[in-house]
Design an enzyme around this catalytic site. Structure first.
Site, PDB file in Angstrom:
ATOM      1  N   HIS A 168      -4.220  -4.138  -3.180  1.00  0.00           N
ATOM      2  CA  HIS A 168      -4.548  -3.979  -1.879  1.00  0.00           C
ATOM      3  C   HIS A 168      -4.855  -2.495  -1.380  1.00  0.00           C
ATOM      4  O   HIS A 168      -4.935  -2.363  -0.178  1.00  0.00           O
ATOM      5  CB  HIS A 168      -3.642  -4.681  -0.656  1.00  0.00           C
ATOM      6  CG  HIS A 168      -4.081  -6.381  -0.826  1.00  0.00           C
ATOM      7  ND1 HIS A 168      -2.758  -6.897   0.072  1.00  0.00           N
ATOM      8  CD2 HIS A 168      -4.553  -7.028  -1.228  1.00  0.00           C
ATOM      9  CE1 HIS A 168      -3.317  -8.295  -0.431  1.00  0.00           C
ATOM     10  NE2 HIS A 168      -4.300  -8.521  -1.166  1.00  0.00           N
TER      11      HIS A 168
ATOM     12  N   GLY B  65       9.265 -11.108  -2.787  1.00  0.00           N
ATOM     13  CA  GLY B  65       9.110 -10.481  -1.319  1.00  0.00           C
ATOM     14  C   GLY B  65       7.875 -10.650  -0.862  1.00  0.00           C
ATOM     15  O   GLY B  65       7.426  -9.818  -0.010  1.00  0.00           O
ATOM     16  N   THR B  66       6.946 -11.813  -1.066  1.00  0.00           N
ATOM     17  CA  THR B  66       5.815 -12.046  -0.520  1.00  0.00           C
ATOM     18  C   THR B  66       5.484 -13.634   0.108  1.00  0.00           C
ATOM     19  O   THR B  66       6.275 -14.444  -0.687  1.00  0.00           O
ATOM     20  CB  THR B  66       4.735 -11.778  -1.566  1.00  0.00           C
ATOM     21  OG1 THR B  66       3.370 -12.188  -1.199  1.00  0.00           O
ATOM     22  CG2 THR B  66       4.932 -12.523  -2.940  1.00  0.00           C
TER      23      THR B  66
ATOM     24  N   ASN C 132      12.840 -14.438  -2.937  1.00  0.00           N
ATOM     25  CA  ASN C 132      12.772 -14.120  -1.585  1.00  0.00           C
ATOM     26  C   ASN C 132      13.880 -14.473  -0.786  1.00  0.00           C
ATOM     27  O   ASN C 132      14.774 -15.456  -1.180  1.00  0.00           O
ATOM     28  CB  ASN C 132      11.540 -15.204  -1.172  1.00  0.00           C
ATOM     29  CG  ASN C 132      10.796 -14.595   0.117  1.00  0.00           C
ATOM     30  OD1 ASN C 132      11.508 -14.504   1.132  1.00  0.00           O
ATOM     31  ND2 ASN C 132       9.574 -14.292   0.084  1.00  0.00           N
TER      32      ASN C 132
ATOM     33  N   CYS D 129     -20.517   6.616  -0.114  1.00  0.00           N
ATOM     34  CA  CYS D 129     -20.961   6.792  -1.648  1.00  0.00           C
ATOM     35  C   CYS D 129     -19.582   6.207  -2.444  1.00  0.00           C
ATOM     36  O   CYS D 129     -19.946   6.160  -3.821  1.00  0.00           O
ATOM     37  CB  CYS D 129     -20.985   8.149  -1.965  1.00  0.00           C
ATOM     38  SG  CYS D 129     -19.409   9.246  -1.840  1.00  0.00           S
TER      39      CYS D 129
ATOM     40  N   VAL E 187       0.980  -1.301  -0.015  1.00  0.00           N
ATOM     41  CA  VAL E 187       0.068   0.039   0.080  1.00  0.00           C
ATOM     42  C   VAL E 187       0.891   1.394   0.058  1.00  0.00           C
ATOM     43  O   VAL E 187       0.245   2.270   0.006  1.00  0.00           O
ATOM     44  CB  VAL E 187      -1.152  -0.042   1.101  1.00  0.00           C
ATOM     45  CG1 VAL E 187      -1.964  -1.057   1.077  1.00  0.00           C
ATOM     46  CG2 VAL E 187      -0.137  -0.288   2.721  1.00  0.00           C
TER      47      VAL E 187
HETATM   48  P1  OAD Z   1       4.493 -10.806   4.342  1.00  0.00           P
HETATM   49  O1  OAD Z   1       5.020 -10.262   5.659  1.00  0.00           O
HETATM   50  O2  OAD Z   1       3.606 -12.068   4.750  1.00  0.00           O
HETATM   51  O3  OAD Z   1       5.670 -11.567   3.752  1.00  0.00           O
HETATM   52  C1  OAD Z   1       6.838 -11.012   3.427  1.00  0.00           C
HETATM   53  C2  OAD Z   1       7.791 -11.895   2.706  1.00  0.00           C
HETATM   54  O4  OAD Z   1       8.960 -11.220   2.170  1.00  0.00           O
HETATM   55  C3  OAD Z   1       8.272 -13.022   3.603  1.00  0.00           C
HETATM   56  O5  OAD Z   1       8.322 -14.252   2.716  1.00  0.00           O
HETATM   57  C4  OAD Z   1       9.843 -12.720   3.762  1.00  0.00           C
HETATM   58  O6  OAD Z   1      10.947 -13.670   3.668  1.00  0.00           O
HETATM   59  C5  OAD Z   1      10.264 -11.728   2.703  1.00  0.00           C
HETATM   60  N1  OAD Z   1      11.340 -10.772   2.603  1.00  0.00           N
HETATM   61  C6  OAD Z   1      11.623 -10.141   3.952  1.00  0.00           C
HETATM   62  N2  OAD Z   1      12.655  -9.133   3.594  1.00  0.00           N
HETATM   63  C7  OAD Z   1      12.889  -9.483   2.424  1.00  0.00           C
HETATM   64  C8  OAD Z   1      14.133  -8.902   1.311  1.00  0.00           C
HETATM   65  N3  OAD Z   1      14.767  -7.863   1.930  1.00  0.00           N
HETATM   66  N4  OAD Z   1      14.008  -9.428   0.289  1.00  0.00           N
HETATM   67  C9  OAD Z   1      13.107 -10.279  -0.289  1.00  0.00           C
HETATM   68  N5  OAD Z   1      12.202 -10.798   0.353  1.00  0.00           N
HETATM   69  C10 OAD Z   1      12.151 -10.491   1.857  1.00  0.00           C
HETATM   70  O7  OAD Z   1       3.978  -9.832   3.407  1.00  0.00           O
HETATM   71  P2  OAD Z   1       3.243 -10.006   2.248  1.00  0.00           P
HETATM   72  O8  OAD Z   1       3.210 -11.518   1.507  1.00  0.00           O
HETATM   73  O9  OAD Z   1       3.224  -9.026   1.075  1.00  0.00           O
HETATM   74  O10 OAD Z   1      -2.697  -7.590   3.533  1.00  0.00           O
HETATM   75  O11 OAD Z   1       1.609 -10.045   2.676  1.00  0.00           O
HETATM   76  C11 OAD Z   1       0.639 -10.072   1.942  1.00  0.00           C
HETATM   77  C12 OAD Z   1      -0.521  -9.472   2.696  1.00  0.00           C
HETATM   78  O12 OAD Z   1      -0.735  -9.695   3.875  1.00  0.00           O
HETATM   79  C13 OAD Z   1      -0.271  -7.934   2.674  1.00  0.00           C
HETATM   80  O13 OAD Z   1      -0.683  -7.171   1.584  1.00  0.00           O
HETATM   81  C14 OAD Z   1      -1.234  -7.425   3.748  1.00  0.00           C
HETATM   82  C15 OAD Z   1      -1.039  -8.525   4.751  1.00  0.00           C
HETATM   83  O14 OAD Z   1      -1.909  -8.929   5.709  1.00  0.00           O
HETATM   84  C16 OAD Z   1      -3.615  -6.855   3.812  1.00  0.00           C
HETATM   85  O15 OAD Z   1      -3.564  -6.227   4.959  1.00  0.00           O
HETATM   86  C17 OAD Z   1      -5.128  -7.119   3.324  1.00  0.00           C
END
Ligand code: OAD
Length: 231
Positions: free
Chosen positions: A106, A172-173, A198, A117, A91
């Site tokens: 998101h 990074g997810t 990742n 509205c 975000v």
């Molecule tokens: P997460 O916090 O679940 O995952 C972050 C990922 O990034 C993990 O797998 C880490 O290993 C990896 N990571 C951390 N530092 C890194 C780096 N320097 N380089 C590469 N990888 C790295 O975050 P998201 O998967 O983005 O949604 O989370 C998904 C959604 O869950 C978010 O958008 C949010 C959250 O709840 C809502 O709030 C609706």
């Protein structure tokens, strides 16, 4: 040479810009409960608490700068001869500050919306539930972010891109949150090569063809160069 590329980004991409991830040690969800700050029910129950959470995140994001991974993705979008669609769960506005365009599935901290509205506008630094909507004057202002239990934004457009991509990268997810966690399977079904970038393996690593391990600020620029070289 891949022609159509879809890149899905998550909180790990912005970690080296100083913005916290959600599920890592000390992540945002270790300090806050999702059901207190990131659901429509939480907002109905205690809008001040929900606004305080997003006001703090907005203030942090306002001071953050893109890191080399955001910059590399902007380069990929600019230089790759085919289409490069960046879909982000983040975000923050770091893709845009690096010069890229991204579909914010998101939502965005920098936007407000009216729960009455649906009007959307640029968020003030600090948002209050009693701020009136500039279009209908209802006191139903909320951050334009997607909460658990709500439909992510841009889904039709994202599905179209996934169905026609030949390279899909997730950066990074953690693969914990759907529908984003399922994009790899949709892209693979469409015939795309898939790569996960990742720090460490995730729950969905087994679904990807290739894996690049390491910090995004180092690995993403290398990966982008390899894709551009292949072109
Ligand atoms: P997460 O916090 O679940 O995952 C972050 C990922 O990034 C993990 O797998 C880490 O290993 C990896 N990571 C951390 N530092 C890194 C780096 N320097 N380089 C590469 N990888 C790295 O975050 P998201 O998967 O983005 O949604 O989370 C998904 C959604 O869950 C978010 O958008 C949010 C959250 O709840 C809502 O709030 C609706």
């Amino acid at each position: 040479m891949p022609n159509r590329i879809v890149v899905l980004t998550g909180a790990g991409l912005s970690a080296e810009s100083g913005l916290g991830t959600f599920r890592d040690k000390n992540g945002i969800w270790t300090r806050h409960r999702i059901e207190d700050v990131a659901t429509p029910e939480a907002f109905a129950r205690d809008p001040d608490r929900v606004h305080a959470f997003y006001n703090e995140r907005r203030a942090q994001a306002a001071g953050a700068r893109p890191n080399p991974a955001h910059e590399a993705l902007a380069r990929l979008q600019e230089r790759h001869p085919g289409a490069v669609t960046i879909v982000t769960q983040n975000v923050d506005a770091l893709h845009e500050r690096a010069g890229a365009t991204a579909l914010h599935m998101h939502g965005e901290l920098a936007r407000s919306t009216c729960a009455a509205c649906g009007h959307r506008w640029t968020a003030p630094e600090t948002m209050h539930p009693r701020d009136p909507c500039p279009a209908c004057a209802a006191q139903a202002t909320r951050p334009d972010v997607v909460w658990f239990g709500e439909m992510p934004h841009h889904m039709d457009e994202i599905e179209r891109h996934l169905l026609s991509c030949d390279l899909f990268a997730a950066i990074g997810t953690s693969g914990n949150v759907y529908p984003a966690a399922g994009f790899v399977q949709e892209a693979a079904r469409a015939g795309a090569r898939t790569v996960e970038i990742n720090l460490e393996p995730t729950d969905v690593s087994g679904l990807f063809d290739d894996h690049l391990a390491g910090p995004a600020s180092k690995v993403v620029p290398e990966w982008v160069e390899s894709v551009l070289d292949a072109g």
